[in-house]
Design a protein around this motif. Structure first.
Motif, PDB file in Angstrom:
ATOM      1  N   ALA A  86     -84.145  -7.878 -40.192  1.00  0.00           N
ATOM      2  CA  ALA A  86     -83.848  -7.232 -38.913  1.00  0.00           C
ATOM      3  C   ALA A  86     -82.992  -5.982 -39.101  1.00  0.00           C
ATOM      4  CB  ALA A  86     -83.148  -8.220 -37.978  1.00  0.00           C
ATOM      5  N   GLU A  87     -82.055  -6.030 -40.039  1.00  0.00           N
ATOM      6  CA  GLU A  87     -81.189  -4.877 -40.276  1.00  0.00           C
ATOM      7  C   GLU A  87     -81.975  -3.691 -40.813  1.00  0.00           C
ATOM      8  OE1 GLU A  87     -77.029  -7.242 -41.276  1.00  0.00           O
ATOM      9  OE2 GLU A  87     -78.476  -6.870 -42.848  1.00  0.00           O
ATOM     10  N   LEU A  88     -82.887  -3.946 -41.733  1.00  0.00           N
ATOM     11  CA  LEU A  88     -83.686  -2.858 -42.294  1.00  0.00           C
ATOM     12  C   LEU A  88     -84.634  -2.279 -41.250  1.00  0.00           C
ATOM     13  CD1 LEU A  88     -84.470  -4.371 -45.806  1.00  0.00           C
ATOM     14  CD2 LEU A  88     -82.912  -2.484 -45.296  1.00  0.00           C
ATOM     15  N   VAL A  89     -85.206  -3.135 -40.423  1.00  0.00           N
ATOM     16  CA  VAL A  89     -86.076  -2.656 -39.338  1.00  0.00           C
ATOM     17  C   VAL A  89     -85.275  -1.765 -38.392  1.00  0.00           C
ATOM     18  CG1 VAL A  89     -87.395  -3.356 -37.303  1.00  0.00           C
ATOM     19  CG2 VAL A  89     -87.698  -4.582 -39.457  1.00  0.00           C
ATOM     20  N   PHE A  90     -84.056  -2.180 -38.088  1.00  0.00           N
ATOM     21  CA  PHE A  90     -83.197  -1.396 -37.195  1.00  0.00           C
ATOM     22  C   PHE A  90     -82.850  -0.056 -37.833  1.00  0.00           C
ATOM     23  CE2 PHE A  90     -79.324   0.005 -35.184  1.00  0.00           C
ATOM     24  CZ  PHE A  90     -79.486  -0.344 -33.860  1.00  0.00           C
ATOM     25  N   MET A  91     -82.555  -0.065 -39.134  1.00  0.00           N
ATOM     26  CA  MET A  91     -82.176   1.167 -39.832  1.00  0.00           C
ATOM     27  C   MET A  91     -83.295   2.200 -39.826  1.00  0.00           C
ATOM     28  SD  MET A  91     -80.155  -0.506 -43.089  1.00  0.00           S
ATOM     29  CE  MET A  91     -80.168   1.005 -44.079  1.00  0.00           C
ATOM     30  N   LEU A  92     -84.537   1.768 -39.673  1.00  0.00           N
ATOM     31  CA  LEU A  92     -85.660   2.701 -39.648  1.00  0.00           C
ATOM     32  C   LEU A  92     -85.704   3.507 -38.359  1.00  0.00           C
ATOM     33  CD1 LEU A  92     -88.463   0.521 -41.269  1.00  0.00           C
ATOM     34  CD2 LEU A  92     -87.502   2.627 -42.203  1.00  0.00           C
ATOM     35  N   GLY A  93     -84.887   3.127 -37.371  1.00  0.00           N
ATOM     36  CA  GLY A  93     -84.813   3.889 -36.132  1.00  0.00           C
ATOM     37  C   GLY A  93     -85.901   3.531 -35.147  1.00  0.00           C
ATOM     38  N   ASP A  94     -85.990   4.316 -34.077  1.00  0.00           N
ATOM     39  CA  ASP A  94     -86.935   4.033 -32.998  1.00  0.00           C
ATOM     40  C   ASP A  94     -88.082   5.029 -32.912  1.00  0.00           C
ATOM     41  OD1 ASP A  94     -85.517   1.825 -32.226  1.00  0.00           O
ATOM     42  OD2 ASP A  94     -84.322   2.873 -30.724  1.00  0.00           O
ATOM     43  N   ASP A  95     -88.249   5.855 -33.948  1.00  0.00           N
ATOM     44  CA  ASP A  95     -89.319   6.854 -33.886  1.00  0.00           C
ATOM     45  C   ASP A  95     -90.698   6.233 -34.083  1.00  0.00           C
ATOM     46  OD1 ASP A  95     -87.398   8.753 -33.509  1.00  0.00           O
ATOM     47  OD2 ASP A  95     -87.311   9.367 -35.609  1.00  0.00           O
ATOM     48  N   TYR A  96     -90.731   5.005 -34.562  1.00  0.00           N
ATOM     49  CA  TYR A  96     -91.998   4.316 -34.802  1.00  0.00           C
ATOM     50  C   TYR A  96     -91.984   2.971 -34.092  1.00  0.00           C
ATOM     51  CZ  TYR A  96     -92.461   7.908 -38.378  1.00  0.00           C
ATOM     52  OH  TYR A  96     -92.531   9.116 -39.025  1.00  0.00           O
ATOM     53  N   SER A  97     -93.158   2.428 -33.828  1.00  0.00           N
ATOM     54  CA  SER A  97     -93.249   1.187 -33.062  1.00  0.00           C
ATOM     55  C   SER A  97     -92.608   0.028 -33.821  1.00  0.00           C
ATOM     56  CB  SER A  97     -94.711   0.857 -32.778  1.00  0.00           C
ATOM     57  OG  SER A  97     -95.369   0.460 -33.963  1.00  0.00           O
ATOM     58  N   PRO A  98     -92.138  -1.003 -33.091  1.00  0.00           N
ATOM     59  CA  PRO A  98     -91.549  -2.166 -33.758  1.00  0.00           C
ATOM     60  C   PRO A  98     -92.487  -2.812 -34.765  1.00  0.00           C
ATOM     61  CG  PRO A  98     -91.033  -2.213 -31.417  1.00  0.00           C
ATOM     62  CD  PRO A  98     -92.012  -1.086 -31.617  1.00  0.00           C
ATOM     63  N   SER A  99     -93.788  -2.884 -34.440  1.00  0.00           N
ATOM     64  CA  SER A  99     -94.731  -3.530 -35.358  1.00  0.00           C
ATOM     65  C   SER A  99     -94.914  -2.708 -36.630  1.00  0.00           C
ATOM     66  CB  SER A  99     -96.082  -3.734 -34.673  1.00  0.00           C
ATOM     67  OG  SER A  99     -96.652  -2.494 -34.294  1.00  0.00           O
ATOM     68  N   THR A 100     -94.903  -1.381 -36.505  1.00  0.00           N
ATOM     69  CA  THR A 100     -95.028  -0.513 -37.677  1.00  0.00           C
ATOM     70  C   THR A 100     -93.847  -0.710 -38.617  1.00  0.00           C
ATOM     71  OG1 THR A 100     -96.307   1.169 -36.507  1.00  0.00           O
ATOM     72  CG2 THR A 100     -95.089   1.892 -38.455  1.00  0.00           C
ATOM     73  N   ARG A 101     -92.653  -0.698 -38.041  1.00  0.00           N
ATOM     74  CA  ARG A 101     -91.446  -0.874 -38.856  1.00  0.00           C
ATOM     75  C   ARG A 101     -91.391  -2.280 -39.456  1.00  0.00           C
ATOM     76  NH1 ARG A 101     -87.073  -0.325 -35.078  1.00  0.00           N
ATOM     77  NH2 ARG A 101     -88.541  -0.197 -33.358  1.00  0.00           N
ATOM     78  N   ASP A 102     -91.762  -3.268 -38.652  1.00  0.00           N
ATOM     79  CA  ASP A 102     -91.726  -4.656 -39.116  1.00  0.00           C
ATOM     80  C   ASP A 102     -92.685  -4.859 -40.283  1.00  0.00           C
ATOM     81  OD1 ASP A 102     -92.717  -7.668 -38.927  1.00  0.00           O
ATOM     82  OD2 ASP A 102     -90.755  -7.586 -37.969  1.00  0.00           O
TER      83      ASP A 102
END
Length: 788
Positions: A637-653
């Motif tokens: 979850a921390e790494l997904v959060f660090m990727l920011g909000d420029d991409y969709s949650p599923s993409t980051r996940d």
């Protein structure tokens, strides 16, 4: 003496335990392969869960049974009940596995007798250790403090220190964070009465919890500003007040134990400058397990914090990002009025960052604890932007909390002023800067090394974000750094030695508030294509399959179609597969692949070459190399959060899942130590420890890849430094790729040059730090050295 002591403590294995046939009696055993956290269970906890409807037990202050791993209730080695669930909004429920039990009070005298020899040895060792530490550091003029919290570990610690030292040789400082449970405050009062001859003091931040939470936002697992602002900083300030010595340095005895967390398992018994430059941390019970801690407390009848009697296994702040769902559920059920104010702030944060439908789950599952930046906070956001324009570096502010002209004195002496233009000496060189309202311009940028640029950014962040928390004050060795009455920075220029301690201690941001409030967003890196692996990691068995059958593997149905698609992407990005000239989908094996095949899929060197190539072809791998810090622990979850909000949650996940699955199922995680998986309930956390024993050939290969990418076969350590953490730089330096200690890198390169002079020469003399490679050679040629 210190080297010998550290070796002794690091070699000591923690004890495990096994159950005897006596009621509630365990036997401590050395060199245990499995060590479980254990805690006593009291009548109050059983009553709280309604277990009096299932079991009979007496009214007693003694424990009635034990709990392993917090939730599993154990009677003589048998699991008789297990707790399930728990959150701020619901306490755990109990699944009773054995009904109709008749419990008896555990005989503490018998428990002690069973383990007396071992426990006395532990006590004598700890007391002797404390005394030796005192003798060594007292001779250097340091003061001595016991950091006291009122919890079980600090109770044991204080008792041991009181046995080792005279009352006039140390002081006890309770850091009252303002966020303690009333039960903890009562425990402190009892302790002061119990150890009546000791000198107790209370330290507290000048900021109330309401003020600090509003200024910084809720703390997170990776944004634990609260420990500095409300604990370590007030302790040092209180010590200076007690001694009347601003330069007072102290040995702080703490109750840190390795068993408590994966991060703490890496600690040493003595840490100089770990918290701040004025402090030496000493952890006498670092290797003690909870079985030993509780046995010591029970035998010596040292007063408990009542919170333990209802099931809390640790005590601390009412709301803590490090707490478990069990803790949250028990604490808010037992002390709802005490938690309400800070829990409301968490709810406000959730309200600003999540939809109404998501908020409750976000809080229940601890999503807020992974907060990595200021998004959703009233004062969050990026207040300073940096622009490189020709030979100038420019900082533009949307908000300023302190004046640049005051804070910039940290960097060096300002020797000249003409209107709004100044000349400043930094690192023995002159630089010009101008101030134009919200814009600061420095030049020449081309003359600045990585450290000057980093320090300029730190000053910019202090100007933009400082809330006057005083964390920087205790980092200053001369008393030059002060916080004025209006909470702005004041630098006593005549005292400042420009050491940059006040900038460097927070990491890259230079300011605790900036670290907490800036807005993350992938760190400005273009992350397009980061999820091309469809959430599948690069697994060792897959590479073995590819090595054995080559491109024929893609038609063998050994894996699923989507898995083969992911494997094809991985081997291409690893440099093992190139497109076929005929245009068919399978491709052809590269010369690099042919070189690596004989080494096998399990060879860490093979994976180090793959990991290096991914630095130039895999967006998510490069991002992790540049921005995940060595020595830190991350969860998904921390790494997904660090990727920011420029991409969709599923993409980051999907991208993070592929990365972490690579760590779990290949030597990149454990052998190269880029992400060592640690079981955490039903999932994993990952420690990026960094490769502490890198292969010379791997580092040399990475240097040649840097040269090929940048077109420079002669470069400096400074140029490598400048590429570090910079997504815009053409090359990725070996320190970033492998998570190396940058302080050791120069020695590593020198050693490689001694052994492989036909590939690399270095000139590290006086001001020269040149690395010279051979332009006629390529990275793949480095692999010829393997045969030799």
């Amino acid at each position: 003496m210190k080297t010998e002591r550290l070796r002794y403590w690091s070699d000591r294995n923690m004890y495990g335990y096994k159950w005897t046939k006596k009621n509630g009696i365990y036997l401590l055993v050395p060199d245990a392969k499995v060590i479980k956290e254990i805690r006593p269970v009291f009548k109050e906890e059983l009553d709280n869960f309604g277990l009096d409807a299932h079991w009979e037990y007496p009214k007693t202050d003694a424990p009635l049974l034990w709990a392993e791993g917090i939730r599993r209730y154990i009677l003589n080695g048998e699991v008789v009940a297990e707790a399930i669930g728990g959150s701020f909004y619901s306490k755990p429920t109990i699944n009773v596995k054995k009904d109709g039990l008749k419990l008896k009070a555990i005989n503490i005298a018998s428990l002690w007798k069973t383990n007396e020899s071992l426990m006395r040895g532990l006590e004598e060792t700890a007391v002797g250790f404390i005394r030796r530490v005192y003798d060594e550091y007292a001779a250097l003029g340091l003061k001595f403090v016991v950091a006291f919290s009122g919890g079980k570990d600090s109770l044991v610690l204080l008792d041991l220190v009181a046995k080792a030292l005279r009352p006039d040789e140390f002081v006890v400082i309770f850091s009252n964070t303002g966020m303690e449970l009333n039960a903890t405050l009562e425990s402190v009062k009892r302790s002061m009465k119990h150890w009546g001859k000791l000198r107790f003091y209370e330290a507290a931040s000048h900021m109330s919890p309401d003020e600090s939470w509003d200024a910084f936002g809720p703390p997170g697992r990776r944004l634990r500003w609260c420990c500095s602002v409300h604990k370590s900083v007030p302790t040092i300030i209180k010590l200076r007040e007690i001694t009347g010595d601003h330069d007072a340095r102290a040995v702080v005895f703490d109750g840190v134990r390795k068993e408590e967390s994966a991060a703490r398992s890496m600690y040493e018994a003595i840490g100089e400058g770990v918290k701040n430059i004025s402090q030496v941390n000493c952890s006498p019970i670092l290797e003690w397990g909870t079985a030993e801690i509780y046995l010591y407390l029970l035998k010596n009848k040292i007063l408990f914090n009542d919170a333990y009697r209802i099931g809390l296994f640790r005590v601390g702040c009412k709301i803590c990002p490090m707490s478990s769902a069990w803790w949250d559920g028990i604490a808010n059920d037992a002390y709802p009025d005490e938690l309400a104010t800070l829990l409301n702030k968490v709810e406000d944060y959730a309200n600003n960052t999540k939809t109404a439908k998501e908020q409750r789950k976000y809080i229940e599952e601890g999503g807020w604890k992974g907060r990595m930046g200021g998004r959703g906070l009233k004062d969050g956001g990026n207040r300073v932007t940096e622009v490189i324009d020709g030979d100038k570096i420019i900082f533009r502010f949307s908000r300023q909390m302190s004046k640049w002209l005051e804070v910039s004195k940290l960097l060096g002496e300002i020797v000249e002023k003409k209107g709004n233009t100044y000349t400043q000496l930094m690192d023995h060189q002159s630089y010009k800067f101008s101030i134009d309202d919200d814009t600061i311009t420095y030049s020449p940028y081309s003359s600045m090394n990585r450290f000057i640029i980093s320090h300029l950014r730190g000053v910019a962040n202090k100007v933009a974000y400082c809330v006057g928390c005083k964390a920087c004050v205790v980092q200053c060795p001369t008393g030059a750094f002060e916080i004025s009455e209006d909470n702005t920075i004041l630098i006593r220029e005549e005292l400042c030695i420009h050491c940059a301690n006040c900038i460097e201690f927070t990491g890259t941001k230079g300011c605790l508030a900036a670290k907490s409030l800036h807005t993350t967003g992938g760190f400005g890196m273009n992350l397009k294509g980061m999820n091309r692996y469809q959430h599948f990691g690069f697994r060792r068995p897959w590479l073995e399959h590819f090595f054995e059958y080559g491109t024929d593997c893609f038609s063998m149905k050994h894996l699923g179609n989507r898995q083969y698609d992911a494997l094809r992407v991985w081997v291409r990005e690893a440099g093992l597969l190139s497109p076929s000239s005929k245009g068919d989908k399978s491709g052809i094996l590269t010369p690099l692949c042919e070189r690596l095949l004989p080494l096998g899929s399990g060879n860490p060197l093979v994976w180090s070459i793959i990991w290096t190539n991914l630095a130039y072809s895999s967006v998510i791998a490069k991002w992790y190399m540049l921005y995940a810090q060595p020595g830190e622990t991350y969860d998904k979850a921390e790494l997904v959060f660090m990727l920011g909000d420029d991409y969709s949650p599923s993409t980051r996940d999907n991208a993070v899942t592929a990365l972490l699955e690579t760590f779990r199922h290949s030597p990149i995680g454990t052998a190269l130590k880029q992400g060592i998986p640690i079981p955490d309930g039903t999932s994993f956390k990952f420690i990026k420890q960094g490769w502490d024993t890198p292969e010379a050939i791997s580092v040399l290969y990475a240097l040649y890849k840097f040269a090929e990418e940048t077109g420079r076969y002669t470069f400096t350590l400074t140029q490598l430094d400048n590429a570090r953490g910079n997504a815009e730089a053409k090359g990725v330096d070996p320190v970033s790729i492998f998570g190396l200690n940058p302080n050791n890198f120069k020695a590593i390169v020198q050693d490689i040059a001694l052994h492989y002079s036909e590939f690399i020469r270095v000139a590290f003399v006086q001001d020269l730090d040149n690395i010279m490679l051979v332009p006629e050679k390529k990275a793949i040629d480095v692999l010829d050295l393997i045969v030799g």
